[in-house]
Write an enzyme that holds these catalytic residues in place. Structure first.
Site, PDB file in Angstrom:
ATOM      1  N   TRP A 179      -1.351   2.508  -3.763  1.00  0.00           N
ATOM      2  CA  TRP A 179      -1.346   2.685  -5.215  1.00  0.00           C
ATOM      3  C   TRP A 179      -0.340   1.775  -5.897  1.00  0.00           C
ATOM      4  O   TRP A 179      -0.060   1.926  -7.063  1.00  0.00           O
ATOM      5  CB  TRP A 179      -1.133   4.158  -5.585  1.00  0.00           C
ATOM      6  CG  TRP A 179       0.240   4.756  -5.396  1.00  0.00           C
ATOM      7  CD1 TRP A 179       1.333   4.189  -4.811  1.00  0.00           C
ATOM      8  CD2 TRP A 179       0.655   6.061  -5.845  1.00  0.00           C
ATOM      9  NE1 TRP A 179       2.396   5.061  -4.844  1.00  0.00           N
ATOM     10  CE2 TRP A 179       2.017   6.218  -5.473  1.00  0.00           C
ATOM     11  CE3 TRP A 179       0.029   7.115  -6.502  1.00  0.00           C
ATOM     12  CZ2 TRP A 179       2.733   7.383  -5.739  1.00  0.00           C
ATOM     13  CZ3 TRP A 179       0.763   8.267  -6.775  1.00  0.00           C
ATOM     14  CH2 TRP A 179       2.091   8.401  -6.390  1.00  0.00           C
ATOM     15  N   THR A 238       1.796   8.004   2.646  1.00  0.00           N
ATOM     16  CA  THR A 238       2.846   7.289   1.924  1.00  0.00           C
ATOM     17  C   THR A 238       2.260   6.225   1.005  1.00  0.00           C
ATOM     18  O   THR A 238       1.469   5.391   1.440  1.00  0.00           O
ATOM     19  CB  THR A 238       3.779   6.594   2.948  1.00  0.00           C
ATOM     20  OG1 THR A 238       4.221   7.566   3.877  1.00  0.00           O
ATOM     21  CG2 THR A 238       4.958   5.944   2.254  1.00  0.00           C
ATOM     22  N   GLU A 239       2.650   6.276  -0.270  1.00  0.00           N
ATOM     23  CA  GLU A 239       2.208   5.303  -1.273  1.00  0.00           C
ATOM     24  C   GLU A 239       0.681   5.224  -1.378  1.00  0.00           C
ATOM     25  O   GLU A 239       0.126   4.213  -1.765  1.00  0.00           O
ATOM     26  CB  GLU A 239       2.780   3.904  -0.977  1.00  0.00           C
ATOM     27  CG  GLU A 239       4.293   3.873  -0.760  1.00  0.00           C
ATOM     28  CD  GLU A 239       5.100   4.163  -2.021  1.00  0.00           C
ATOM     29  OE1 GLU A 239       4.479   4.204  -3.106  1.00  0.00           O
ATOM     30  OE2 GLU A 239       6.318   4.374  -1.921  1.00  0.00           O
ATOM     31  N   LEU A 240       0.020   6.314  -0.991  1.00  0.00           N
ATOM     32  CA  LEU A 240      -1.451   6.388  -0.963  1.00  0.00           C
ATOM     33  C   LEU A 240      -2.070   5.256  -0.140  1.00  0.00           C
ATOM     34  O   LEU A 240      -3.167   4.783  -0.433  1.00  0.00           O
ATOM     35  CB  LEU A 240      -2.035   6.415  -2.379  1.00  0.00           C
ATOM     36  CG  LEU A 240      -1.591   7.579  -3.279  1.00  0.00           C
ATOM     37  CD1 LEU A 240      -2.482   7.665  -4.516  1.00  0.00           C
ATOM     38  CD2 LEU A 240      -1.614   8.917  -2.552  1.00  0.00           C
ATOM     39  N   ILE A 241      -1.358   4.839   0.877  1.00  0.00           N
ATOM     40  CA  ILE A 241      -1.896   3.816   1.769  1.00  0.00           C
ATOM     41  C   ILE A 241      -3.083   4.421   2.523  1.00  0.00           C
ATOM     42  O   ILE A 241      -3.000   5.533   3.069  1.00  0.00           O
ATOM     43  CB  ILE A 241      -0.819   3.305   2.747  1.00  0.00           C
ATOM     44  CG1 ILE A 241       0.196   2.468   1.964  1.00  0.00           C
ATOM     45  CG2 ILE A 241      -1.443   2.484   3.873  1.00  0.00           C
ATOM     46  CD1 ILE A 241       1.440   2.125   2.749  1.00  0.00           C
TER      47      ILE A 241
END
Lengths: 456, 416
Positions: B298, B143-146
């Protein structure tokens, strides 16, 4: 860099301000606003001559020196004044000997007017009928006519003040006339007419804010005439600007918005109250009048108590709806949970802020609203009505429609129930309120002046 | 050699309805608004963009390749409100030029709070991808490039992925650039693909910005920038929200024209091609190990977690909802579990973000709330109700268990 430029430009500017009250002689938000704005303009190097109705009050004369050659007096600030640390270098005060009530702010005037109307109405109704009539009842239309006599009286006084102001102004040098609220508008028109200087009228509140739909026609006419005669109208919020345009028929191009700032002073330091409340406190602070929406506060309180028990509601202030509010609290069956403190001042206000977990302002119509800013400055999170000018400048506040009692209650419960909400609102709100400076308001006013002095 | 690797993120959350402390029912979601937004985005973005991608693939005989990550919450809403979108995704899957990535089914932040829940959601998402598109995802995107070293190791230990994706943030790269394949620190098998944020954001954020020196951006110019990568990397990873096409950048900005001309402009250079993330991983060797001790994402200019965990309301809401995990799961109630999981979607916490000023504009995208405070209040009211429900179900479960016990054991329990 910017400041120097403004100072240079400011230096060239001389402004005649027509006001109604000024610290330490204040009874409402108008005086606070005039003081904040004047002080900030002073710091930007604008020369201001501030014209006020004559004020003589024994308790206050130690703060000022009155020089009274004939009818024209000049104030000077004393070292021991509460405001001494903020000396006003470029401001001169002149007062006018006038039969006017010095504390007759529009609000007080209106309040008194309403009291008279209410008394007349009750007399007419007789003691048997106790029904609380809403302002929309036909009876109030009738009684509003009764209020006209009072208004006409004030009307004459306001015009007498105007003549005298024109007289005083003749001996002053200035480029701009800046009149604050309706009582000074006739004076502003008169001075501008005799001196051929541009006129700015500054609208801090309108008759619609003060009286809802039951406007006093005479006051309305004075306001309207002032706004139309003015070269520029300054409104304290977009909300007020819209009223000026829609209700007074002023061309939109003429109306600028200058939001109020907030004055930081020693009131914002914490005081030790020694009070440890095991109950939460939700605060209403302000005049208990129709405009401030006390009934919505109480209706919401009733709902809140359905969900939360350890909470008390404090109504601090007085006003013509105070008795009705006490009665309403009893009728709602929450009398034991609502405390009425009466009018508070000084340290008592500090203490109440210290105790409060939340401040609620369900105003029906609030041109700006300085109290919420004070509450935030005192670390009290706030719920404000969307029908307030102050909601235009605050992000870190909970906002509601004043009539949406359910939502007001929902938000009150949330603040009491979810501590992180209270913490975030308080911390960010306090930070945000520090950024609302009178300096910004002063710069905007100066820009309005410039636009009039250098026509495109 | 420069491979262009496109991956598009497609996601919509289940937005909550206005839920006050006085509400008692379990209709937490705003079905009307969700349907409305889903259909609107379908018509402005998903349908025309899918059509465009299909055309591109056909026109270039399979040389144009892309990847998607589609969240479970979007798939459920598409099934309900815009099933035609799912058929076009299905058609894309059939071309053999489209890869589907894995992520947490509910687009959640569970990687930060619960390994169990994290794994379960990935499992659920992989199953959905396989069922819908006939592919078992080989590359994971969180998720969200976490991302951090720890997240990478957690993903590697699942034993089912070959690659993982994150932001090519300057501070993790140092002197290196995002155009190589890397190895996450502490991993042996997993490969790391990094987003080329410069070129990605030129499309996703700057495309229609008239104040940008490069405006207007056309496909030739962009292909020229891609060509410049030749010699200093293998792959240009262009990762962005799928809603870029038609939603973030409206059709009248020319974004669709840009995208329809891009493949031919890229392929004009003989050294260029398009690859999916798996193909990039299979084609290129590991250049170096990347250490990411602290979490990155991101989002925004900070590339950190402050959009979801930046204030006390957000951390409190996240903590409180994850605290419910065991209780919810113990009830064995599937409906409760689903409600709880829909509340885990990161958007709910994003709406509570108070850092308005620099990055605020992006946060306004379909934000159903007037203020972050309203969003927190609403979420907490729902959570409060759910928590009450779980407690009741938990209690009922206990009673039921006790009733089925032999009487001796029952009395034992009672004395305890």
């Amino acid at each position: 860099m910017l400041k120097t430029e403004d100072q240079q430009n400011g230096n060239k500017m001389n402004v005649l301000m027509l006001g109604w009250e000024f610290p330490p002689f204040i009874s409402g938000g108008l005086g606070t606003a005039c003081y904040g704005l004047t002080k900030a303009m002073d710091q930007l190097g604008v020369n201001i001559t501030f014209l006020l109705p004559r004020v003589i009050d024994d308790s206050c004369t130690s703060h000022v020196r009155l020089i009274s050659p004939q009818a024209k007096n000049t104030y000077e600030w004393q070292e021991n004044s509460k405001y001494a640390s903020e000396k006003l270098k470029n401001v001169k005060f002149r007062t006018i000997d006038s039969p006017l009530q010095p504390y007759d702010t529009p609000e007080v005037h209106q309040q008194r007017l309403e009291q008279i109307i209410e008394r007349k109405r009750l007399m007419r109704q007789g003691i048997g009928q106790k029904s609380v009539s809403s302002p929309k009842d036909s009876q109030t239309n009738e009684s509003a006519k009764g209020g006209d006599n009072y208004g006409r009286n004030l009307h004459e006084e306001v015009h007498r003040y105007a003549e005298m102001a024109a007289d005083v102004a003749a001996s002053e040098h200035f480029d701009i006339v800046h009149a604050h609220d309706w009582m000074t508008f006739p004076a502003g028109i008169a001075v501008a007419a005799t001196t051929h200087k541009p006129l700015v009228v500054h609208v801090h509140s309108t008759e619609f804010d003060r009286s809802g739909e039951h406007v006093n026609q005479i006051v309305y006419d004075i306001e309207r005439k002032g706004m139309h005669a003015a070269d520029k109208v300054i409104a304290v919020s977009n909300l007020t600007r819209n009223i000026v345009i829609d209700r007074y028929g002023v061309t939109p191009e003429k109306v600028e918005v200058v939001h109020n700032g907030v004055q930081r002073d020693e009131r914002w330091q914490l005081v030790e109250t020694g009070i440890e409340a095991d109950e939460k406190i939700v605060l209403f602070l302000g005049r208990i009048t129709m405009q401030k929406g006390p009934e919505y506060f109480l209706q919401a309180a009733k709902k809140v108590l359905e969900a939360v028990d350890n909470v008390k509601f404090v109504m601090a202030g007085s006003g013509d709806l105070m008795h009705r509010s006490v009665q309403l609290a009893a009728e709602l069956g929450i009398g034991h949970k609502v405390l009425f403190t009466g009018f508070l001042r000084g340290d008592d206000i500090k203490k109440i802020y210290q105790m409060a977990d939340l401040y609620v302002m369900p105003s029906v119509s609030e041109p700006f609203g300085i109290v919420p800013l004070e509450a935030l400055g005192n670390d009290v999170p706030i719920i404000i009505s969307k029908q307030s000018g102050v909601s235009e400048v605050l992000m870190h506040a909970l906002k509601v429609d004043f009539w949406d009692v359910n939502e007001i209650a929902n938000k009150i419960v949330a603040v009491l129930k979810y501590p992180p909400l209270q913490i975030t609102l308080r911390n960010y709100g306090n930070f945000e309120v520090r950024k609302l400076r009178w300096g910004n308001a002063a710069i905007k006013c100066i820009n309005v002046y410039k636009s009039m002095l250098q026509p495109a | 050699m420069a491979s262009v690797c496109f991956y598009f993120q497609a996601h919509q959350p289940f937005r909550l309805r206005h839920y006050t402390v006085f509400d008692k029912d379990k209709n937490y979601f705003d079905d009307h608004k969700n349907a409305q937004i889903c259909r609107k985005v379908a018509h402005k973005c998903y349908l025309p963009a899918n059509r465009l991608m299909l055309e591109n693939i056909r026109k270039h005989n399979g040389q144009f390749k892309i990847a998607y990550s589609i969240t479970g919450t979007l798939i459920e809403q598409l099934k309900e409100y815009a099933p035609e979108v799912l058929s076009t995704f299905h058609a894309l899957a059939q071309t053999g030029c489209v890869e589907f990535l894995a992520e947490t089914y509910y687009h959640s932040l569970s990687a930060l709070y619960s390994r169990d829940e994290f794994y379960q959601q990935i499992e659920k998402h992989c199953n959905a991808m396989e069922e819908l598109f006939g592919q078992r995802p080989r590359v994971f995107r969180n998720t969200e490039l976490i991302y951090s070293d720890a997240v990478a190791r957690m993903v590697e230990s699942m034993g089912r992925f070959d690659g993982i994706i994150t932001e090519g943030a300057d501070h993790i790269l140092g002197y290196r650039n995002a155009n190589f394949v890397y190895r996450p620190n502490g991993c042996e098998h997993l490969k790391l693909l990094l987003k080329n944020y410069q070129l990605s954001d030129d499309i996703a954020f700057r495309f229609s910005n008239r104040a940008w020196a490069e405006w207007p951006l056309n496909a030739e110019k962009f292909a020229h920038w891609v060509n410049n990568v030749n010699g200093s990397g293998y792959t240009v990873n262009l990762f962005m929200d799928y809603e870029t096409f038609g939603e973030h950048q409206w059709a009248d900005t020319g974004i669709f024209d840009f995208m329809s001309h891009l493949p031919e402009c890229i392929l004009r250079h003989p050294d260029n091609n398009f690859k999916t993330p798996s193909e990039v991983i299979d084609s290129y060797p590991v250049a170096d190990t990347i250490e990411v001790p602290n979490l990155i994402s991101w989002a925004d200019t900070e590339r950190d977690l402050s959009a979801w965990l930046g204030n006390p309301m957000q951390s409190n809401a996240l903590y409180q909802i994850h605290r419910l995990e065991d209780r919810i799961k113990n009830t064995g109630d599937e409906e409760l579990l689903e409600l709880w999981r829909k509340l885990l979607t990161s958007d709910h916490f994003y709406y509570m973000c108070t850092k308005y000023f620099a990055d605020g504009d992006v946060h306004k995208y379909f934000n159903p709330y007037d203020s972050p405070y309203d969003s927190y209040i609403n979420f907490m009211n729902v959570l409060d109700n759910l928590s009450g429900r779980a407690a009741k179900a938990d209690f009922a479960q206990e009673i039921a268990e006790m009733a089925s016990m032999p009487s001796a054991a029952k009395s034992q329990v009672q004395t305890v």
